[in-house]
Design a protein around this motif. Structure first.
Motif, PDB file in Angstrom:
ATOM      1  N   GLY A  89      44.572  28.337 102.015  1.00 54.76           N
ATOM      2  CA  GLY A  89      45.168  27.228 101.279  1.00 54.76           C
ATOM      3  C   GLY A  89      44.547  25.897 101.656  1.00 54.76           C
ATOM      4  O   GLY A  89      44.310  25.041 100.797  1.00 54.76           O
ATOM      5  N   ARG A  98      45.194  28.990  90.918  1.00 54.71           N
ATOM      6  CA  ARG A  98      44.950  29.859  92.077  1.00 54.71           C
ATOM      7  C   ARG A  98      45.575  31.236  91.910  1.00 54.71           C
ATOM      8  O   ARG A  98      45.188  32.192  92.585  1.00 54.71           O
ATOM      9  CB  ARG A  98      45.508  29.210  93.343  1.00 54.71           C
ATOM     10  CG  ARG A  98      44.720  28.023  93.846  1.00 54.71           C
ATOM     11  CD  ARG A  98      45.402  27.391  95.036  1.00 54.71           C
ATOM     12  NE  ARG A  98      45.523  28.313  96.136  1.00 54.71           N
ATOM     13  CZ  ARG A  98      46.521  28.303  97.024  1.00 54.71           C
ATOM     14  NH1 ARG A  98      47.476  27.410  96.920  1.00 54.71           N
ATOM     15  NH2 ARG A  98      46.547  29.175  98.001  1.00 54.71           N
ATOM     16  N   TRP A 143      46.219  23.036  89.625  1.00 51.22           N
ATOM     17  CA  TRP A 143      45.416  23.745  90.615  1.00 51.22           C
ATOM     18  C   TRP A 143      46.177  24.926  91.202  1.00 51.22           C
ATOM     19  O   TRP A 143      45.646  26.026  91.335  1.00 51.22           O
ATOM     20  CB  TRP A 143      45.002  22.761  91.710  1.00 51.22           C
ATOM     21  CG  TRP A 143      44.192  23.348  92.831  1.00 51.22           C
ATOM     22  CD1 TRP A 143      44.581  23.523  94.118  1.00 51.22           C
ATOM     23  CD2 TRP A 143      42.852  23.813  92.765  1.00 51.22           C
ATOM     24  NE1 TRP A 143      43.567  24.060  94.863  1.00 51.22           N
ATOM     25  CE2 TRP A 143      42.489  24.258  94.054  1.00 51.22           C
ATOM     26  CE3 TRP A 143      41.918  23.901  91.733  1.00 51.22           C
ATOM     27  CZ2 TRP A 143      41.233  24.766  94.330  1.00 51.22           C
ATOM     28  CZ3 TRP A 143      40.663  24.418  92.020  1.00 51.22           C
ATOM     29  CH2 TRP A 143      40.344  24.844  93.312  1.00 51.22           C
ATOM     30  N   ASP A 144      47.430  24.714  91.536  1.00 50.45           N
ATOM     31  CA  ASP A 144      48.210  25.794  92.129  1.00 50.45           C
ATOM     32  C   ASP A 144      48.381  26.943  91.144  1.00 50.45           C
ATOM     33  O   ASP A 144      48.353  28.112  91.526  1.00 50.45           O
ATOM     34  CB  ASP A 144      49.576  25.261  92.581  1.00 50.45           C
ATOM     35  CG  ASP A 144      50.226  26.169  93.610  1.00 50.45           C
ATOM     36  OD1 ASP A 144      49.528  26.610  94.532  1.00 50.45           O
ATOM     37  OD2 ASP A 144      51.437  26.440  93.479  1.00 50.45           O
ATOM     38  N   SER A 156      53.972  22.324  91.719  1.00 51.26           N
ATOM     39  CA  SER A 156      53.212  23.053  92.742  1.00 51.26           C
ATOM     40  C   SER A 156      53.801  22.862  94.129  1.00 51.26           C
ATOM     41  O   SER A 156      53.284  23.379  95.092  1.00 51.26           O
ATOM     42  CB  SER A 156      51.760  22.577  92.746  1.00 51.26           C
ATOM     43  OG  SER A 156      51.702  21.211  93.073  1.00 51.26           O
ATOM     44  N   LEU A 213      52.260  32.770  95.857  1.00 50.78           N
ATOM     45  CA  LEU A 213      52.112  31.345  95.630  1.00 50.78           C
ATOM     46  C   LEU A 213      53.476  30.717  95.453  1.00 50.78           C
ATOM     47  O   LEU A 213      54.467  31.392  95.190  1.00 50.78           O
ATOM     48  CB  LEU A 213      51.250  31.081  94.391  1.00 50.78           C
ATOM     49  CG  LEU A 213      49.772  31.469  94.533  1.00 50.78           C
ATOM     50  CD1 LEU A 213      49.083  31.298  93.193  1.00 50.78           C
ATOM     51  CD2 LEU A 213      49.097  30.641  95.585  1.00 50.78           C
ATOM     52  N   ASN A 239      35.143  28.789  98.997  1.00 51.34           N
ATOM     53  CA  ASN A 239      35.587  28.620 100.380  1.00 51.34           C
ATOM     54  C   ASN A 239      34.460  28.890 101.372  1.00 51.34           C
ATOM     55  O   ASN A 239      34.337  28.205 102.390  1.00 51.34           O
ATOM     56  CB  ASN A 239      36.776  29.538 100.668  1.00 51.34           C
ATOM     57  CG  ASN A 239      38.038  29.099  99.949  1.00 51.34           C
ATOM     58  OD1 ASN A 239      38.139  27.956  99.511  1.00 51.34           O
ATOM     59  ND2 ASN A 239      38.994  29.988  99.809  1.00 51.34           N
ATOM     60  N   LEU A 298      37.067  31.251  94.065  1.00 53.08           N
ATOM     61  CA  LEU A 298      37.436  30.529  95.281  1.00 53.08           C
ATOM     62  C   LEU A 298      36.899  31.213  96.531  1.00 53.08           C
ATOM     63  O   LEU A 298      36.651  30.554  97.547  1.00 53.08           O
ATOM     64  CB  LEU A 298      38.957  30.395  95.383  1.00 53.08           C
ATOM     65  CG  LEU A 298      39.605  29.360  94.455  1.00 53.08           C
ATOM     66  CD1 LEU A 298      41.121  29.423  94.576  1.00 53.08           C
ATOM     67  CD2 LEU A 298      39.098  27.968  94.784  1.00 53.08           C
ATOM     68  N   ASP A 303      41.142  25.689 100.112  1.00 49.93           N
ATOM     69  CA  ASP A 303      41.271  25.390  98.689  1.00 49.93           C
ATOM     70  C   ASP A 303      41.449  23.899  98.449  1.00 49.93           C
ATOM     71  O   ASP A 303      40.853  23.316  97.534  1.00 49.93           O
ATOM     72  CB  ASP A 303      42.466  26.141  98.090  1.00 49.93           C
ATOM     73  CG  ASP A 303      42.217  27.635  97.972  1.00 49.93           C
ATOM     74  OD1 ASP A 303      41.061  28.058  98.154  1.00 49.93           O
ATOM     75  OD2 ASP A 303      43.181  28.378  97.710  1.00 49.93           O
ATOM     76  N   GLN A 358      40.594  33.298  91.831  1.00 50.61           N
ATOM     77  CA  GLN A 358      40.565  33.691  93.241  1.00 50.61           C
ATOM     78  C   GLN A 358      39.193  34.204  93.648  1.00 50.61           C
ATOM     79  O   GLN A 358      38.719  33.926  94.756  1.00 50.61           O
ATOM     80  CB  GLN A 358      41.635  34.758  93.511  1.00 50.61           C
ATOM     81  CG  GLN A 358      43.042  34.217  93.579  1.00 50.61           C
ATOM     82  CD  GLN A 358      44.008  35.251  94.116  1.00 50.61           C
ATOM     83  OE1 GLN A 358      43.658  36.061  94.965  1.00 50.61           O
ATOM     84  NE2 GLN A 358      45.231  35.226  93.624  1.00 50.61           N
TER      85      GLN A 358
END
Length: 406
Positions: free
Chosen positions: A56, A332, A328-329, A8, A194, A345, A341, A59, A338
């Protein structure tokens, strides 16, 4: 640490020395507790250095809210990992942690009598500056992450729920519910850009870190029971404290008190004196472990015990961050993740908004003069664009001056 880098890690790296110096400055100036630390991190790494974008960073904050241990320290470890691999994460942790750890070790060794001489007005001024730091973070994150009525509503509901329930498990529940709401309400159309992955090696190493986390959690108590080593007993005690506690440094204190005081390692009076000194230093409250370790034993054993306790309480954070970040990456990049998230967020903004009131506001603003100083500090950060360390310094001196004339 191994030279293998997690998959990541983005291509843009910073030198280990640069990462250390940046976090050292934060470790010397970041007063106000974990929520304020997240505000300092956002200002430094999102606004000033642009190592992360707003989403980011949010996250990372959301991820670390899920993990046991000190959330702000884990965010710092994760940022170091992203910028410089394993060495970068160690540099970030050392820079942010060692100033307060060394100060508390000195206090434990009897050299730190200055801790009782710090004027109350100075400490109060630092708490007031923390109000401005957190308010700036809430405003900035809300502008970028709460861009419509639905997200604003999620943030407000999250803040109300946390303020009403007021415990660490409520925070986890709010994040889970916000993720479910985002999954149902939001429809992302692009995977975004990403960081490229480096194959399966990083995920395999990450799996070993996660396995090590659970293996130590289960094996250390058995090894301690079969051994007479005090160092092993200390490592077991402080490792479990760092591995099983959600909600940050203040939550871990009752657990540590129940472990070290009945065992006769530290008297209750010394425990409370060290906790008071921990409020006077910047950086993470988990460095209180260095004080406790330094208060056990005599002579050179003080330093060894302090180092063991400090390393033990942060080891779970390293293992969890190293183990979770590569997965985790990749998660995403999933559109459904997403969408979730998006809700998470917004909830993070709500959590920070709740923390802005309690404990940040309630522990610092006691009258009109305090409110005025907080407003000046906020304008200094947001309008005059003064560096946070300077605002911290001036705010502390202003608090001392106000206390002297009142």
């Amino acid at each position: 640490m191994s030279s293998v880098q997690p998959d990541s890690i983005p291509l843009q790296h910073s030198s280990t020395w640069t990462i250390f110096l940046v976090f050292l400055r934060l470790g010397l100036t970041s007063f106000g507790g974990p929520v304020a630390h997240l505000g300092y991190f956002r200002e430094e790494f999102v606004n000033r250095r642009r190592w992360l974008d707003e989403a980011g960073y949010a996250d990372l904050v959301a991820l670390c809210q899920f993990l046991p241990g000190p959330a702000s320290s884990q965010v710092g470890i994760a940022i170091g990992l992203l910028r410089g691999g394993y060495r970068g994460s160690l540099a970030a942790w050392a820079g942010f942690t060692l100033p307060s750890a060394i100060a508390l070790m000195l206090f434990a060794f009897g050299i730190g009598s200055w801790g009782e001489a710090v004027p109350d007005g100075l400490l109060h001024g630092l708490k007031i500056v923390a109000v401005a730091v957190v308010a700036q973070a809430v405003w900035g994150m809300a502008r970028n992450l709460c861009t419509d009525g639905t997200r604003i509503t999620i943030a407000l509901l999250a803040a109300c729920a946390v303020l009403a329930l007021h415990n660490a498990w409520a925070q986890l529940g709010v994040i889970v519910l916000a993720g479910l709401a985002g999954l149902m309400l939001f429809r992302p159309t692009s995977k975004g850009s990403l960081a490229p992955h480096q194959g399966r090696q990083g995920r395999s190493v990450a799996g070993l870190f996660l396995l090590s986390f659970f293996a130590l959690l289960m094996a250390l108590p058995a090894l301690t029971a079969a051994s007479s080593s005090q160092l092993l007993a200390l490592f077991d005690t402080f490792y479990r404290a760092g591995a099983l506690v959600f909600g940050g440094g203040h939550v871990v204190l009752p657990l540590l008190q129940a472990e070290v005081v009945p065992n006769g390692w530290v008297s209750n009076d010394i425990f409370l004196a060290g906790y008071g000194a921990a409020q006077a230093v910047p950086g993470p409250l988990f460095t209180f472990s260095a004080f406790l370790g330094g208060s056990i034993g005599t002579g050179s054993a003080d330093l060894i015990n302090a180092a063991v306790c400090l390393v033990a309480i942060f080891t779970p954070s390293f293992l969890l961050v190293f183990g979770v970040m590569p997965f985790w990456d990749r998660l995403r990049a999933n559109l459904r993740v997403q969408a979730a998230l998006g809700g998470v967020n917004a909830a993070v903004v709500g959590l920070l908004l709740a923390a802005l009131y309690d404990p940040v506001w309630t522990s610092a603003i006691f009258g009109p003069v305090d409110f005025a100083l907080a407003l000046v500090a906020l304008v200094a950060l947001m309008v005059w664009k003064l560096p946070p360390w300077l605002v911290v310094l001036v705010g502390g001196l202003a608090g001392w001056a106000i206390a002297a004339v009142s």
